[in-house]
Write an enzyme that holds these catalytic residues in place. Structure first.
Site, PDB file in Angstrom:
ATOM      1  CG  ASP A 156      -2.055   0.887   1.218  1.00 50.62           C
ATOM      2  OD1 ASP A 156      -2.100   1.738   0.315  1.00 50.62           O
ATOM      3  OD2 ASP A 156      -2.912   0.780   2.109  1.00 50.62           O
ATOM      4  CG  ASP A 195      -9.418   3.057   1.332  1.00 51.06           C
ATOM      5  OD1 ASP A 195      -8.631   2.879   0.378  1.00 51.06           O
ATOM      6  OD2 ASP A 195      -9.067   3.074   2.519  1.00 51.06           O
TER       7      ASP A 195
END
Ligand code: GLA
Length: 518
Positions: A279, A339
């Protein structure tokens, strides 16, 4: 005499009640007045797992007025309404941009060189910690390390169909620990999820501890023994995934792999890890978007070198057309969006915006519109069926994000519908295409399947039920004899000639599998 006595008593009373505290107050106040909080401070909040969440402040004091800024993740946000009176510090920071702002109130008292401080955001638990003076450099990221020249990382041969499993983030976020992971692995088997094809048990952010003296990453107090946990998950016939970042810190502020890529890949291999989600997070403070490919390639190479097959999941929110270079850095999947959250708006925004890049999906290399929210409670069953159907048509990874230990029958029926899963897992990995108008509230998406049939999703984005029509001509099927199956009703459907137009519930879907017959 009596009255003289009384006078003395009154005087001494006056001394104790009024004068002494006033004098003390004046001494105290003058002590605070001498203190100048100006400078850099680090506010450290224990996370309960041996780590600390760090926020940096640059304070400027002018009399009782405090100004300055908060330095959080490379951003600088101004301090407002700041005061320092009688040893009490108070200020407000407005994070985010309108209309999505968060007003955080900081309040604390100075004791010696430290400030015992609490930060409070509306509707959240307060963060309690200590602020101490620090150097300005402490707030800066480490120096930029050189990146390798670009080359192609060899395909690892994994994830020939989109990965299926579970990930901790959507439901548990920072509350994931060893026992949660073990019990989820148990539930993955006992609920039938494993049987349905879900195999990866993926630990997301917040497992990380500090590095040891040799620079090896350790797990934090929530995960006493990663190798033992991996062994446990493997003993269930499942695989285990982990999470890290190319930056020095992960998105939750934990230790990242920056400058330790090979070492971490070796550690993951030694623990028995089968899957890495990587990430971007704080790497953005060191590298530019143009550096992403080389940075991900570095870990792609490290994973290959570590000698254990590990699925490589890129998470950088779709920046820099990652679908064009994801496979070249050894990526098996790459996030295409920010997200997801457990609501229709988020699902709609993400799910229906994948069509332009759908063609970049192919065997071993998958677009990842983020993990599933099915079963987390924020959407209706129709909306969750839309979620599952869209992900299946897009050949997206199916990573459940709910609590597998407590699933309703409805949630199970959505996550474990074998006929819908079969669409997702189709061996050809061919992309879907939308045959409806991009702006319409009725969306028709089709995907060719390995057996010559076609999966057709009729989606209703409107707030009320509507008929949605598909013509056989648009699919090149006119004049053919058609066999159809409704994958949610799990029944065969008699299709009329020419077209089909079922009523689709608001935010719902009719998902068909249509094949031709003689
Ligand atoms: C980012 C990712 C999420 C999750 C969190 C963890 O926001 O996009 O999927 O991994 O970080 O901190």
């Amino acid at each position: 005499m009596k009255s003289a006595d009384a006078g003395v008593r009154l005087k001494s009373r006056f001394l104790t009640i009024v004068l002494v505290p006033t004098i003390l107050l004046l001494i105290g106040a003058s002590a605070w007045m001498q203190v100048d909080l100006s400078g850099f401070w680090v506010f450290r909040v224990p996370t309960g797992d041996g780590n600390f969440r760090e926020t940096f402040f640059e304070l400027k004091q002018d009399g009782e007025t405090i100004t300055g800024k908060v330095l959080a993740g490379g951003r600088e946000v101004a301090i407002t309404e700041g005061t320092f009176k009688n040893g009490t510090l108070q200020f407000v920071v407005i994070f985010g941009t309108a209309p999505q702002t968060r007003r955080v109130v900081y309040e604390g008292t100075l004791a010696g060189e430290k400030i015992t401080l609490t930060s409070q955001a509306p509707g959240r638990e307060p963060f309690k910690g200590t602020a101490e003076r620090t150097k300005p450099e402490a707030a800066l990221p480490p120096p930029r390390l050189p990146l390798p020249d670009l080359h192609d990382v060899q395909d690892n041969g994994l994830a020939r169909t989109p990965p299926m499993g579970w990930n901790s983030w959507n439901k548990f976020a920072g509350k994931v620990d060893d026992s949660v992971v073990r019990s989820i692995a148990d539930a993955m088997v006992s609920s039938g999820m494993k049987q349905a094809g879900y195999v990866y048990v993926n630990i997301d952010d917040t497992w990380e501890g500090p590095r040891d003296a040799q620079g090896n990453i350790t797990s934090n107090l929530k995960f006493p023994d990663m190798k033992a946990l991996a062994d446990y998950v493997h003993s269930k016939g499942l695989k285990i995934g982990i999470y890290s970042s190319p930056g020095p810190k992960t998105c939750a502020g934990y230790e990242g792999s920056y400058g330790h890529e090979e070492q971490d890949a070796k550690t993951f291999a030694a623990w028995g890890i089968d899957y890495l989600k990587y990430d971007w997070c704080s790497a953005s403070r060191i590298y530019k978007n143009e550096d992403m490919q080389a940075s991900y390639q570095k870990m792609g190479d490290a994973l290959r070198k570590a000698g254990r097959p590990m699925v490589f999941s890129l998470c950088q929110y779709g920046i820099g057309d990652v679908w064009k270079w994801g496979p070249r850095v050894g990526g098996n999947l790459w996030r295409t969006t920010g997200d997801i959250s457990d609501n229709w708006k988020s699902l709609e925004r993400i799910g229906f915006r994948q069509m332009e890049i759908a063609s970049y999906t192919n065997v071993g290399h998958w677009n990842d519109p983020d993990m599933l929210e099915i079963g987390n409670g924020g959407m209706t069953a129709d909306e969750y069926r839309t979620h599952m159907s869209l992900w299946a048509l897009l050949a997206a990874p199916l990573l459940a994000g709910n609590d597998l230990r407590a699933m309703s029958d409805e949630t199970k029926s959505i996550l474990m519908n074998s006929e819908v899963i079969a669409v997702d897992q189709d061996a050809d990995g061919k992309p879907a295409r939308r045959i409806s108008d991009a702006e319409a509230t009725s969306v028709v998406i089709v995907r060719p399947l390995h057996d010559g049939s076609v999966a057709i999703g009729l989606f209703n984005r409107a707030d009320q039920a509507q008929e949605i029509s598909v013509t056989w001509e648009a699919l090149g099927l006119s004049g053919k004899k058609l066999l159809a199956r409704d994958l949610w009703k799990r029944t065969n459907v008699q299709l009329p000639t020419g077209s089909y137009q079922p009523v689709v519930p608001s935010h719902g879907v009719v998902l068909l599998k249509v094949s031709t017959t003689r």
